[in-house]
Write a protein that holds these residues in place. Structure first.
Motif, PDB file in Angstrom:
ATOM      1  N   TRP A  55       5.109  20.071  48.259  1.00  0.00           N
ATOM      2  CA  TRP A  55       4.303  20.383  47.215  1.00  0.00           C
ATOM      3  C   TRP A  55       5.063  21.056  46.146  1.00  0.00           C
ATOM      4  O   TRP A  55       4.502  20.985  44.709  1.00  0.00           O
ATOM      5  N   LEU A  56       6.176  21.698  46.094  1.00  0.00           N
ATOM      6  CA  LEU A  56       6.867  22.171  45.135  1.00  0.00           C
ATOM      7  C   LEU A  56       7.601  20.948  44.354  1.00  0.00           C
ATOM      8  O   LEU A  56       7.495  20.908  43.000  1.00  0.00           O
ATOM      9  N   VAL A  57       8.140  20.101  45.143  1.00  0.00           N
ATOM     10  CA  VAL A  57       8.818  19.065  44.512  1.00  0.00           C
ATOM     11  C   VAL A  57       7.793  18.317  43.457  1.00  0.00           C
ATOM     12  O   VAL A  57       8.023  18.035  42.539  1.00  0.00           O
ATOM     13  N   LEU A  58       6.463  17.892  44.169  1.00  0.00           N
ATOM     14  CA  LEU A  58       5.560  17.295  43.517  1.00  0.00           C
ATOM     15  C   LEU A  58       5.018  18.021  42.255  1.00  0.00           C
ATOM     16  O   LEU A  58       4.803  17.345  41.273  1.00  0.00           O
ATOM     17  N   ALA A  59       4.901  19.221  42.485  1.00  0.00           N
ATOM     18  CA  ALA A  59       4.425  20.100  41.112  1.00  0.00           C
ATOM     19  C   ALA A  59       5.575  20.115  40.000  1.00  0.00           C
ATOM     20  O   ALA A  59       5.131  19.816  38.728  1.00  0.00           O
ATOM     21  N   TYR A  60       6.581  20.389  40.607  1.00  0.00           N
ATOM     22  CA  TYR A  60       7.656  20.416  39.613  1.00  0.00           C
ATOM     23  C   TYR A  60       7.775  19.038  38.762  1.00  0.00           C
ATOM     24  O   TYR A  60       7.953  19.016  37.237  1.00  0.00           O
ATOM     25  N   PRO A  66       4.947  14.737  31.630  1.00  0.00           N
ATOM     26  CA  PRO A  66       4.241  14.560  30.518  1.00  0.00           C
ATOM     27  C   PRO A  66       5.149  15.286  29.177  1.00  0.00           C
ATOM     28  O   PRO A  66       5.153  14.564  27.920  1.00  0.00           O
ATOM     29  N   LEU A  67       6.101  16.194  29.585  1.00  0.00           N
ATOM     30  CA  LEU A  67       6.935  16.650  28.559  1.00  0.00           C
ATOM     31  C   LEU A  67       8.032  15.710  27.954  1.00  0.00           C
ATOM     32  O   LEU A  67       8.178  15.496  26.953  1.00  0.00           O
ATOM     33  N   ALA A  68       8.610  14.985  29.025  1.00  0.00           N
ATOM     34  CA  ALA A  68       9.392  14.129  28.800  1.00  0.00           C
ATOM     35  C   ALA A  68       8.882  12.993  28.073  1.00  0.00           C
ATOM     36  O   ALA A  68       9.512  12.334  27.149  1.00  0.00           O
ATOM     37  N   GLY A 124      13.157  21.704  28.357  1.00  0.00           N
ATOM     38  CA  GLY A 124      14.322  22.549  28.582  1.00  0.00           C
ATOM     39  C   GLY A 124      13.742  24.117  29.405  1.00  0.00           C
ATOM     40  O   GLY A 124      14.714  24.233  30.174  1.00  0.00           O
ATOM     41  N   TRP A 125      12.847  24.556  28.885  1.00  0.00           N
ATOM     42  CA  TRP A 125      12.656  26.083  29.644  1.00  0.00           C
ATOM     43  C   TRP A 125      12.361  25.619  31.047  1.00  0.00           C
ATOM     44  O   TRP A 125      12.804  26.304  32.061  1.00  0.00           O
ATOM     45  N   LEU A 126      11.500  24.592  31.236  1.00  0.00           N
ATOM     46  CA  LEU A 126      10.973  24.331  32.641  1.00  0.00           C
ATOM     47  C   LEU A 126      12.265  23.664  33.534  1.00  0.00           C
ATOM     48  O   LEU A 126      12.271  24.111  34.932  1.00  0.00           O
ATOM     49  N   LEU A 132      17.969  28.125  38.338  1.00  0.00           N
ATOM     50  CA  LEU A 132      17.746  29.334  38.702  1.00  0.00           C
ATOM     51  C   LEU A 132      17.331  29.649  40.024  1.00  0.00           C
ATOM     52  O   LEU A 132      17.998  30.466  40.815  1.00  0.00           O
ATOM     53  N   VAL A 133      16.475  28.769  40.712  1.00  0.00           N
ATOM     54  CA  VAL A 133      16.199  28.651  41.786  1.00  0.00           C
ATOM     55  C   VAL A 133      17.335  28.424  42.782  1.00  0.00           C
ATOM     56  O   VAL A 133      17.511  28.695  43.937  1.00  0.00           O
TER      57      VAL A 133
END
Length: 337
Positions: A55-60, A66-68, A124-126, A132-133
């Motif tokens: 779920w983390l991979v999917l959400a990220y 959409p930003l790209a 870039g922020w995201l 960091l993780v």
């Protein structure tokens, strides 16, 4: 794309070519990013488990997409204007607009370009949150290692906000070039730190992981290519080249500039793909190295049954074996004669 070049001077041939090749490289990088999304989708569909990692991979991935797409969409829009419609207006008797490079600069306050700048900056922020993780996981939750990148990340976000406001203005002040350079310098400093620290950590863990799982299995986590991917080294190289050219005020910098968010995305999606495939460094793997498992010095020939030899379980408590990730536990049981 702030700068200090006057708008009235027509493009030099090098500037026009740099703008064209920059757009071309951006499209290629977005295509590579799109292919990684397709591959990731296949991996997620075939993945048997639906745990937290899924779920983390999917959400990220969904958040980045959409930003790209918005960023490449604005580049397409501006490219058509700069390379097709602007020359056509000149042919029909309109005023010469200086060429594609000057067109980009004159129209940087256009809402389309502003949308692209906001999308690229937010991307870039995201994207850097993932690094960091990853640093947090690989360095076993060390706040000491997190202090520098967190400071760089916060500073970069703080600098990027006035940068976007300045770009949205119709008249860019003289210091626009400086604040943009500061932003990209902070981005390079952040990624350079990440690349160096992750490479250092994986180099430190390599012999210990080989002792646990053998050289063959450890190569999936400690090979040169894996280290290069895990540390996002390619983006650090790309950003370094761009900043060197920018510091020298070379027009060739624009050949690297347009593709920066997509090269950034490719390096992050490669890590995400490894996470989805259970081939990336995880908290379980790092934790197993710090539970005394490595003191057993398991041989790299551990996959060969040693008939007549004592079993590893004769020397190792079962609760210690259970601390090893499941994908490595099988190597220990394979030692039983």
């Amino acid at each position: 794309m702030g700068g200090n070049t006057t708008f009235n001077t027509p493009d030099t041939p090098l500037e026009a070519r740099a703008a064209f090749f920059g757009t071309y490289l951006a499209v290629l990088a977005y295509g590579a990013l799109l292919m990684l999304y397709v591959q990731l989708t296949g991996v997620l569909i075939a993945r048997p488990g639906r745990g937290m990692t899924f779920w983390l991979v999917l959400a990220y991935s969904v958040a980045l997409s959409p930003l790209a797409t918005a960023t490449i969409g604005t580049i397409f829009k501006f490219s058509v204007e700069a390379f097709v419609e602007s020359p056509l207006r000149t042919i029909k008797g309109g005023a010469f607009e200086g060429g594609p490079f000057r067109f980009y600069k004159k129209n940087s306050s256009n809402y389309v370009d502003v949308l692209g700048e906001v999308s690229a900056t937010s991307f870039g922020w995201l994207a850097d949150i993932l690094m960091l993780v990853r640093l947090w996981v690989i360095w076993k939750s060390s706040w000491l290692m997190m202090a520098v990148p967190l400071l760089l990340y916060i500073t970069r976000v703080a600098v990027s906000i006035p940068m976007m406001i300045v770009i949205a203005r119709k008249t860019e002040p003289a210091w626009t070039f400086d604040i943009s350079t500061s932003y990209h310098s902070l981005m390079l400093a952040f990624n350079l730190y990440m690349t160096c620290m992750i490479c250092l950590r994986l180099h430190m863990l390599r012999p210990r992981l080989q002792a646990v799982s053998g050289k063959l299995h450890a190569s999936f986590y400690t090979s040169v290519i894996t280290t290069f991917v895990e540390s996002a080294g390619f983006f650090t190289m790309w950003q370094t080249i761009f900043l060197i050219l920018r510091s020298r005020k070379s027009p060739i910098q624009w050949a690297f500039f347009f593709s920066i968010p997509f090269i950034l995305g490719v390096t992050r999606m490669l890590i995400i793909l490894r996470l989805a495939q259970d081939r990336a460094w995880s908290r379980d793997l790092v934790e197993s190295i710090h539970h005394g498992v490595l003191d057993w010095q398991v041989s790299s020939t551990q996959s060969i049954p040693l008939h007549g030899a004592p079993s590893i379980s004769d020397f190792t408590p079962q609760n210690h074996i259970n601390k090893v990730p499941k994908k490595i536990q099988g190597n220990f049981y394979g030692l039983r004669g």
